[in-house]
Design an enzyme around this catalytic site. Structure first.
Site, PDB file in Angstrom:
ATOM      1  CD  GLU A 273      -3.255   0.319   2.111  1.00  0.00           C
ATOM      2  OE1 GLU A 273      -4.278  -0.374   1.944  1.00  0.00           O
ATOM      3  OE2 GLU A 273      -2.993   0.864   3.199  1.00  0.00           O
ATOM      4  CG  HIS A 294       9.786 -28.692   2.228  1.00  0.00           C
ATOM      5  ND1 HIS A 294      10.684 -29.711   1.979  1.00  0.00           N
ATOM      6  CD2 HIS A 294      10.228 -28.080   3.360  1.00  0.00           C
ATOM      7  CE1 HIS A 294      11.614 -29.735   2.917  1.00  0.00           C
ATOM      8  NE2 HIS A 294      11.367 -28.750   3.772  1.00  0.00           N
ATOM      9  CE  LYS A 405     -11.346   1.615   1.372  1.00  0.00           C
ATOM     10  NZ  LYS A 405     -10.714   2.539   2.352  1.00  0.00           N
TER      11      LYS A 405
HETATM   12  O1  F6P Z   1      -8.817   2.126   9.706  1.00  0.00           O
HETATM   13  P1  F6P Z   1      -9.783   2.260   8.599  1.00  0.00           P
HETATM   14  O2  F6P Z   1     -10.104   3.675   8.229  1.00  0.00           O
HETATM   15  O3  F6P Z   1     -11.038   1.466   8.863  1.00  0.00           O
HETATM   16  O4  F6P Z   1      -9.112   1.640   7.273  1.00  0.00           O
HETATM   17  C1  F6P Z   1      -8.722   0.309   7.231  1.00  0.00           C
HETATM   18  C2  F6P Z   1      -7.759   0.069   6.125  1.00  0.00           C
HETATM   19  O5  F6P Z   1      -8.365   0.370   4.866  1.00  0.00           O
HETATM   20  C3  F6P Z   1      -7.452   1.112   4.051  1.00  0.00           C
HETATM   21  O6  F6P Z   1      -7.826   2.432   4.064  1.00  0.00           O
HETATM   22  C4  F6P Z   1      -7.448   0.565   2.643  1.00  0.00           C
HETATM   23  O7  F6P Z   1      -8.720   0.459   2.172  1.00  0.00           O
HETATM   24  C5  F6P Z   1      -6.106   0.917   4.708  1.00  0.00           C
HETATM   25  O8  F6P Z   1      -5.182   1.897   4.371  1.00  0.00           O
HETATM   26  C6  F6P Z   1      -6.473   0.895   6.161  1.00  0.00           C
HETATM   27  O9  F6P Z   1      -5.481   0.338   6.949  1.00  0.00           O
END
Ligand code: F6P
Length: 434
Positions: A273, A294, A405
């Site tokens: 990331e 293995h 998202k």
């Molecule tokens: O802590 P949050 O805002 O729920 O995000 C969880 C995770 O999702 C992300 O934003 C990636 O979608 C990560 O960077 C982060 O660690």
């Protein structure tokens, strides 16, 4: 903690000693930027100040009212789960720790039906307070507690940012709440309440974890620290960058300790990331020593020359004797220990990669304990920050995750998102197996 980069010299891909000397001048300049960013508490760099900023007392005092539960379930995803999971997997405790860091109904159902809910603490963690998976899992856990006539407000605390659904929920129900420190991206938050609250509930020495982080931070503050030949974190960050430049697009992280397997998962998020941007990046692959000798080693030794292998081990570990035996061909094992065999495997694998001209980097920690884990995680974070600086990518953002998202939210009726339309309109070429 020490880092041995000797097996990355003159391999293929590889880097020469001269190449490292030249790179070291860039490391020094990058170090200047990193220290400046830390001094100003800039976004991202602030994570490298956590060992001195995070108050272990505050974490311990916040979870103390929960007493000695039988279990803690952490509801969080990505950086909001992986740091805590790394400490839980590595350190022993009488308190069982579970992680709901996915929205798999079968897994959630199995977990909730097996948990002693009346003796379970719920640790809800989300920096944004808006992550769908975390909020959905929280609602499911709360519902399970209500069905079991367990007062969830007595058993739940949150760690979150200054605003968002979780902050409002905590205020509304007067839940204990810890803060995600400002300027700290989730994947860099293990040495904050995000990673430490669960560890505190499990009775781990949170102060020792932060002391380990401090020891690694001190390495950055020393005179001459701005050199990859002086600072282990920078040696790792610089060499992984140099190898990536020369074709090592995959970094196979291979801890030689079962208790460090989750560390490889935590590392995978940090590396992917942070560095995966602008068409660049180094793909973290999770492996485990000796098990994956293995399964994966054939590829690492004889496959495409697009990898480096990061070999990690504790130099001290509790051990177990291998009994003497008269079984044909096995007597050489008798009287040794499993730890000695594992160390022999570690060194043999390292040498086998070198013999095939394949690069590896060795990382050694003293033992798997709170202090060494704090030091290791901090050093890997500093290494990642340096690698990102040398690669000229913005290490502390992750814009590419937002498209999916929005699409998921749109598909669930959570608003009008063109991404959801794109999912609905996507082309298919289904080969029907029925
Ligand atoms: O802590 P949050 O805002 O729920 O995000 C969880 C995770 O999702 C992300 O934003 C990636 O979608 C990560 O960077 C982060 O660690």
């Amino acid at each position: 903690m020490n880092v041995d980069i000797g097996n990355a010299l003159d391999t293929s891909p590889g880097v020469s000693r001269d190449g490292l000397e030249r790179l070291d001048r860039r490391v020094e300049r990058a170090h200047g930027r990193i220290q400046e960013g830390r001094e100003r508490g800039e976004h991202g760099f602030a994570a490298l100040n956590l060992p001195e900023r995070c108050d272990p007392r505050e974490v311990e005092d916040t979870v103390a009212p929960f007493g000695d539960p039988r279990a803690v379930v952490t509801v969080g995803i990505g950086g909001s789960a992986l740091g805590a999971a790394t400490f839980s997997a590595a350190l022993e405790s009488d308190v069982d720790a579970y992680f709901l860091d996915n929205v798999d109904p079968a897994h959630a159902r199995r977990l909730l039906s097996s948990l002693p809910l009346e003796e379970t603490v719920v640790n809800v963690v989300s920096k944004s307070g808006t992550t769908a998976e975390t909020l959905a899992n929280f609602l499911v856990v709360r519902d399970a507690m209500q069905r079991a006539s367990v007062d969830w407000t007595d058993r739940t605390f949150v760690t979150t940012g200054p605003s968002g659904n979780l902050r409002e929920l905590a205020a509304k129900h007067d839940l204990p709440a810890l803060d995600v420190p400002e300027g700290v991206p989730g994947r860099f938050a293990a040495l904050s309440p995000v990673g430490l609250a669960c560890a505190a509930i499990q009775g781990h020495d949170v102060e020792a974890i932060l002391e380990g982080g401090s020891a690694a931070a001190d390495r950055l503050d020393r005179a001459g620290a701005g050199s990859l030949f002086e600072t282990p974190a920078y040696a790792y960050g610089a060499v992984t960058y140099a190898l990536a430049q020369r074709g090592a697009g995959v970094n196979a992280v291979m801890p030689y300790a079962e208790s460090l397997e989750t560390f490889a998962e935590w590392f995978a998020q940090l590396w992917a990331e942070s560095l995966g941007k602008d068409g660049l990046g180094q793909t973290p692959a999770r492996a485990l020593g000796a098990t994956d000798q293995h399964s994966q080693l054939q590829l690492y030794r004889a496959g495409p020359r697009d990898k480096l292998v990061t070999l990690l081990r504790p130099t001290e570990r509790p051990d177990l004797e291998i009994p003497e035996t008269d079984l044909e061909g096995l007597s050489y094992l008798g009287g040794s220990t499993l730890g000695e065999l594992l160390d022999a495997e570690f060194e043999a694998t390292e040498a086998s990669l070198a013999a095939a001209g394949r690069p590896s980097v060795r990382i050694e920690i003293d033992r798997v304990d709170e202090r060494s884990l704090g030091e290791l995680l901090y050093a890997m974070e500093a290494a990642c920050v340096l690698h990102g600086d040398l690669a000229s990518v913005d290490t502390f953002v992750q814009p590419a995750v937002e498209w999916g998202k929005r699409a998921a939210r749109g598909l669930l009726g959570g608003g009008e998102f063109p991404e959801a339309e794109a999912v609905r309109d996507k082309e298919t070429l289904i080969v029907d197996g029925n």
